[in-house]
Structure formats: structure tokens, C-alpha cells
Design a protein around this motif. Sequence first.
Motif, PDB file in Angstrom:
ATOM      1  N   ALA A 228       0.401   7.661  -3.797  1.00  0.00           N
ATOM      2  CA  ALA A 228      -0.160   7.741  -2.449  1.00  0.00           C
ATOM      3  C   ALA A 228      -1.137   8.913  -2.331  1.00  0.00           C
ATOM      4  N   GLN A 229      -0.767  10.049  -2.903  1.00  0.00           N
ATOM      5  CA  GLN A 229      -1.656  11.222  -2.842  1.00  0.00           C
ATOM      6  C   GLN A 229      -2.939  10.982  -3.629  1.00  0.00           C
ATOM      7  N   ALA A 230      -2.817  10.382  -4.800  1.00  0.00           N
ATOM      8  CA  ALA A 230      -4.001  10.091  -5.604  1.00  0.00           C
ATOM      9  C   ALA A 230      -4.899   9.078  -4.914  1.00  0.00           C
TER      10      ALA A 230
ATOM     11  N   ILE B 235       0.845  -1.192   0.000  1.00  0.00           N
ATOM     12  CA  ILE B 235       0.000   0.000   0.000  1.00  0.00           C
ATOM     13  C   ILE B 235       0.883   1.245   0.000  1.00  0.00           C
ATOM     14  N   PRO B 236       0.697   2.169  -0.948  1.00  0.00           N
ATOM     15  CA  PRO B 236       1.566   3.350  -1.017  1.00  0.00           C
ATOM     16  C   PRO B 236       1.291   4.338   0.107  1.00  0.00           C
ATOM     17  N   GLY B 237       2.346   5.005   0.551  1.00  0.00           N
ATOM     18  CA  GLY B 237       2.227   6.051   1.557  1.00  0.00           C
ATOM     19  C   GLY B 237       3.066   7.251   1.161  1.00  0.00           C
TER      20      GLY B 237
ATOM     21  N   ASP C 282       1.830  -3.473  -7.322  1.00  0.00           N
ATOM     22  CA  ASP C 282       1.771  -3.497  -5.863  1.00  0.00           C
ATOM     23  C   ASP C 282       1.329  -4.838  -5.296  1.00  0.00           C
ATOM     24  N   LYS C 283       0.700  -5.688  -6.100  1.00  0.00           N
ATOM     25  CA  LYS C 283       0.270  -6.988  -5.592  1.00  0.00           C
ATOM     26  C   LYS C 283       1.488  -7.868  -5.301  1.00  0.00           C
TER      27      LYS C 283
ATOM     28  N   PHE D   9       3.414   0.348   3.247  1.00  0.00           N
ATOM     29  CA  PHE D   9       3.293  -0.762   4.187  1.00  0.00           C
ATOM     30  C   PHE D   9       2.678  -1.947   3.463  1.00  0.00           C
ATOM     31  N   VAL D  10       2.962  -3.129   3.979  1.00  0.00           N
ATOM     32  CA  VAL D  10       2.473  -4.369   3.367  1.00  0.00           C
ATOM     33  C   VAL D  10       1.195  -4.787   4.066  1.00  0.00           C
TER      34      VAL D  10
END
Length: 797
Positions: A402-404, A327-329, A463-464, A334-335
Amino acid sequence: MAEAHQAVGFQFTVRPDGVDFKLSQEVIKNIYLSGVTAWKKKAIQFKNGVLAGVYPASPSSWLIVVIAMMSSLYIHIDPSLGMMDAIKENLPYRSVIPQIPVLKYFTGPLDFTGQAIAILFATGLWLFLIYLLRYTLKALLSYHGWIFESHGKMSTSTKVWLCLVKMFSGRRPLLYSFQASLPRLPVPSVDDTIHRYLESVRPLLDNEQYNKMELLASDFKENKAAQLQRCLILKSWWATNYVSDWWEEYIYLRGRSPIMVNSNFYIMDLLYVTPTHRQAARAGNVVHAMLQYRRKLERGELAPLRALGTVPMCSTQMERMFNTTRIPGIETDFVQHLTDRKHLVVFHKGRFFQVWLYTGGRHLLPSELETQFQRILNDTSEPQPGELKLAALTAGYRIPWAQARIKYFSQGINKVSLDAIESAAFFLTLDDEPQGYDPAKSNSLDSYAKSLLHGKCYDRWFDKSFTLISYPNGKMGVNVEHSWADAPIVGHMWEYILATDCFHLGYTEEGHCKGDVNKNLPHPTRLQWQIPNECQNVIETSYLSAKQIADDVDFHGYLFAEFGKGLIKKCRTSPDAFIQLALQLAQFRDQRVFCLTYESSMTRMFRDGRTETVRSCTSEAVAFVRAMEDAGATNAQRLALFRKAAEKHQNMYRLAMTGSGIDRHLFCLYIVSKYLGVDSPFLTKVLSEPWKLSTSQTPQQQLNLVDINKFPKYVGGGGGFGPVADDGYGVSYIIVGENLITFHISSKFSSPDTDSYRFGQHIRKAMLDIQALFKPENDKTAQNAKYVHLENGKKHI
């Protein structure tokens, strides 16, 4: 309409004379079967959890201990040496506990309290024995002298040690049975690490540069190392592994650059065999095999991987193989790992489809999965606005994504659809361009690798945990996100999948999946999106940045078939050392300079172990390469230097595997220095050095499910990764059987100094030049030995 009615559990109609209920028996039956399956799964997981929790003992051993304890009391023998009497005397309310006589055939009554105390003591004794067995096994597994012995020569002490390990390892271990018995990764001493570091950079620096580095190292060791080392040792006592969590966070999750090419890697399909040319059928079998593997994985039923068939490897990384997404930050990713997700998401020509993987409490059969995938292939609908390149967000820079995600995908229909993707078991792409190895096409392996590595930059969900890729000609492949695990973990699964697909599931004569076709399954569901123009601009920006990276990848795949592991072993040297020295020779011939070289080694003999670095460019390797380029050197001299360099490399590889590597230690010291605000020029210099040659060996035959001597065509193509340095090479290789080595070479077109095809030719020549050294007249040690040299396929004694 039949599918629609079956999708509803009940319907009701309000009429003047009351309410008319109509129940769908099919749906109620499916709900019942799903519940039964769920409870059955929980029961199996609980049972296997207990078995792994008490390993190397078994639940039945508890009953044996209790029976033995009770029997001893009946014959008036106290094996507790008075401890049970002491427990009874100190029990509160013991005077009010009723005295219950037992079997009157014994000389005296045994009260209920005595029985309870006996059972309690037996249970405590049983648990004590379990922990004693575990710590004994952990002490045995902390011994690594066996790995430093010459291949084929096992000392008496090692044989005794192996027997003891087998004795304390129990029978039929499950996947996680050995986890509590694995030793912790040791923290090397600062003196050893600095000594080995200076030794590794000596061939890369001139005298002035080396003297400066010695001064930096000496200053660090005398003034700052002790404080940082104490903190690291404290962490090693507290955490199960002092490296892995920081490695995952700072090397992977905190990186803000695109993970496509830079981090993700790929694994290829079988090289020479395509079981069926029907895309939907191949995807159906492979997905069904993955579901079988996931079921075994979640239940912990897979056998743990063991070196020498005895020494267990850590299985922690396997836990997050499915249902996992990065997951983007803004500052760090984080996973996210979920459990028991029952769907996957399929991408085809810019559309996203959700496909349920279960019906009636069971997995969809391969034929049913084929039907679902064929429905998606037959779907002619157009992508929604912004949907076509949506996945490019996962291929671009992490902060815009992450922002989007926060701004456009945190609510409404977009959130529902994104949750479907991120919670899916995995991601499947039904590609529309055929790929695969074709001997008639010189660049087929290059095109195949680039497709797996980056595709069109918007047709894989990077990301998967992994994206399964299916091609129209029946070929498959996998793109893997790197933070959650390393290549051997996915390779383990992939070997199981390919063997199950080809040798257990199979296909009909027409190439379809076997089994009846269930046409009553609900159709795959299109995911819906409402993507505003501002978000589409972000998507396009991410796509353009990702495409620039993808277009810059210069890839060359090369099958080296002149000889393989079989001949190298007859040369009495390690195949990995042979290849690594060939890479050093190829690198020097390509660049005319030596460079810092990274080879990945695993540390999975320790709890939560991942990887360590082997610095392959040693002084011994440099001396060998210079001798190969020196016209005045004899072949006998070159061979002697080769053997010395190969022995050095093998020793370094063994040190890395046994926790005595240097790079993870230096990395963790650097992280501690940043936490404490300690400035260290030495650590800063070490961590900023570029790896211009990054190498890795893809493991082969971890499961031995296919006898490649009997089925030589059923071999995988291995996998690869993108270049690590802008002006360097990334080389992955797989030693396939006895007679084939596959090289995956990557670099960047933007670098004027590199060329992947040229480097491949240098590797080929280096391999042949080294092999030519192994002639009896060149090897002084072979003059009175039975030395076999293979030349042009003929044996010479």
C-alpha cells in the motif's frame, strides 16, 4: 505500417493550398460498430433489468391487466370497488380536463380522465400483485423443512411446497430474477448458539477446561449477550445480510498478512484431457469462452442456480467476477469493481502486455486471440528494471504494498500501467514451465497445485479477482482472490469455460483455434515502467517474504479411485459425511488427538449469503473414531456409531445451510462487542481458537453441461488452498462422478508434526477401513432389507 495507419481515425497535412484531410474508413467503421454494440448492450441490459425487476410477472402481464380494467369500464363494471371514483374526485384541476368521448358504440362516453385513472389503477394493481407474488415466494422460500428429510423420502407437505414454489417462480428466470424474493439470513437465538457451541467443544476439552468454558458462556449469556444480540437483530432488519459485509471486511480486507497461500485459492484444469498442446491456442479458446461468459453475466442472461432444480441460490457474488481488483490500503483494502473493460493484461517472462479484447464492436475470435498470445510468446525483449518481480508486491505483506503504491505508482507512467492492470477484465499469465497431472509422475499433482497456488511469487497478480494461468503444454488453471467471492462462484464459471472450450469451440487437426487469422490486428502493447531503486528494494523484500511462505507449503494431491460416490450412496449414507468421518479418523491416527475442525457450508439460499462453518469434530464422531481404534469393539458396534455420527454431521450441515450455524453468529456478536467497547472473555476465547483441520468440498457439475457418464475423461481436478494453522492441515476434496474422489492436502514443512503425504495415506486407509464396515452381518438394520455391498467390484445381495 498498415496497422499504424489503421490505428488513427484521421490524418491531416498543412499545404500551401490548404489542409488535406485523410480519413481511415476502417477505423471509422470500427468506431461505428463499437457504438452500435455499446448501445445494443445497453438496450439488452435495460430489457433484462426490467424483466428481472418485475419478476415473477412479465411486462406483457401489465398490458393484460390494463386491457381487463379498461374493458370492465366499458361494460359498466367497477372492479376497483369505488377506488377509481375516489381518485377522480380528489384529483386537482379535474374540472378543466377536457371530456373526450370514446367509442360511440358504448352506452355512454368515457372521458380522458377516466381512462387515465383506469390505467393508473391497473398499474398500481399490477405492482401490488408483483409484490404479493414476491412476498409469497419469499415466505415459501423461508421454509426449510425439506432439507431435513431423509434422502429419497419426500413428505406430502414437501411435495405440496415444491409445487407452490414452482407455481410462484414464474417461467424462464434470469440470473438476478429471484434476488428480491430471497429471504434474509435469520439471526439465531443466543441460547441455541451457546448450546451448540458448548456441544461442539465438549469432545475437545477435559472436564476442568469444559467447566471453565461453561462459566464463561454463562456469564456472557446473562450479562452481555442481550445488548449485543439487540444490535445484531437491528442490523439484520436494516441490511440485506447481517454477516456478509463484516465477513468480507474483517476476515479478508483488514488482514495485513500476505494473501498468497493464506487467502487465495486455486482451481485445476481437466485431469485427463488436454484439448490442444499449443499454449497460445488453448489460451485463445479459454479467453474467448470467458468473454462469452462475461457477456451473459453482464446482461444477466445466465440461469440462476437452483437446488432440487427449484430452490434458487443467491447470485450476488457473481457481479464482481470480472473487472475487479483488491486495492491495498494501510489499514484495510477495498474491492474495486469496474464495468465493461475491453482489455486484459498478459504476463510472460517478466513483461506485462496489454491486449485489447474487442475489434469492430465484437469480441476477438479465438484465432485472433491465439495470434495475439503467440506474438507475446515470440517477443524476446527483456524486462525493464524492476519489472520482472513487480507482481511480488501483491504476494507480500499488505502495508508495504500500500505504501509503495501511494509513493511510486500514483502518478506518471507507472500509474498508467498500474491502472491498465487493475482495470483489466482479468489477468493472464503465459507460464514457461509445463504443469498438469501425469500418472507416470508421482508428484505431478503436487507441483501443479503449488504452481497454481503461488507460482514463482511474482508471476501472478494476486490482487486480481482471478489470474488465468496458461502452461506451455496446453494445461490451464486459475488462482482466485478470495474476498469478493467463494469457490462455487468461480467453479460455476470454470465449468462453463471448459465445456465451451472442448465441446463448442474446438480446435483444428493441427491444434490451432478454428477460424481465419486476422494479421492486421494491432500488436499487444508493452506496459512501461520507471521503477526507482528504492521501489525495487521494496519489491525484493516482498518477494523474499512471499518466497518464504511458498517454500514452506507442503502439498500432496491424491486421487482416490478405489470407490466413489456410487458405492457410498449404496451404503445409505451421505458422501460428504462419509468423507468427513474418514478425515476425523485420519486426523486422529496422524496426530493421536482430536482438533477443532472447519468444514465450509454455503448459505446462498438467503440474500447475499456466503458461507457458514460446520464443526465436524462432534462427540459422535469422536466415539466412532475411538471405536475404530479399539481392538475390543466389533464391526457391528463401529458401524452403528458411524451411522449415528453421520446422521449428526448431516444435521449440522443442514442447520448451517438454513441459517442456524453458530460461528458467523458468534463472529458478528464479537464485532458488535468491539464497536460498543464491551469486553467479552467468552467471545475472545471463541474467536482465538485455532482450526487445525480446515476442510472444504469443491462443487461438481453445477451446470451439467457435460455428461461425465458419457465422457468420463472430461472431469476437473477440483481445487485447493493453503494451510490455515501453522501446525495443521488444509484439505479440499472433490467428488468426481461415481468412482473418483480427489484430495488436495496442504500443510507446512516448518511444522514437525505434520506431513501432507503421510496424511494422504491416512485418509486412504480410513476410507477403506470405513468401507469395510458395510457388510450385511455388521448392519443389523440390513438383515431383512435389500442391502447391496460392493466388494472388489462384485455385487453381493
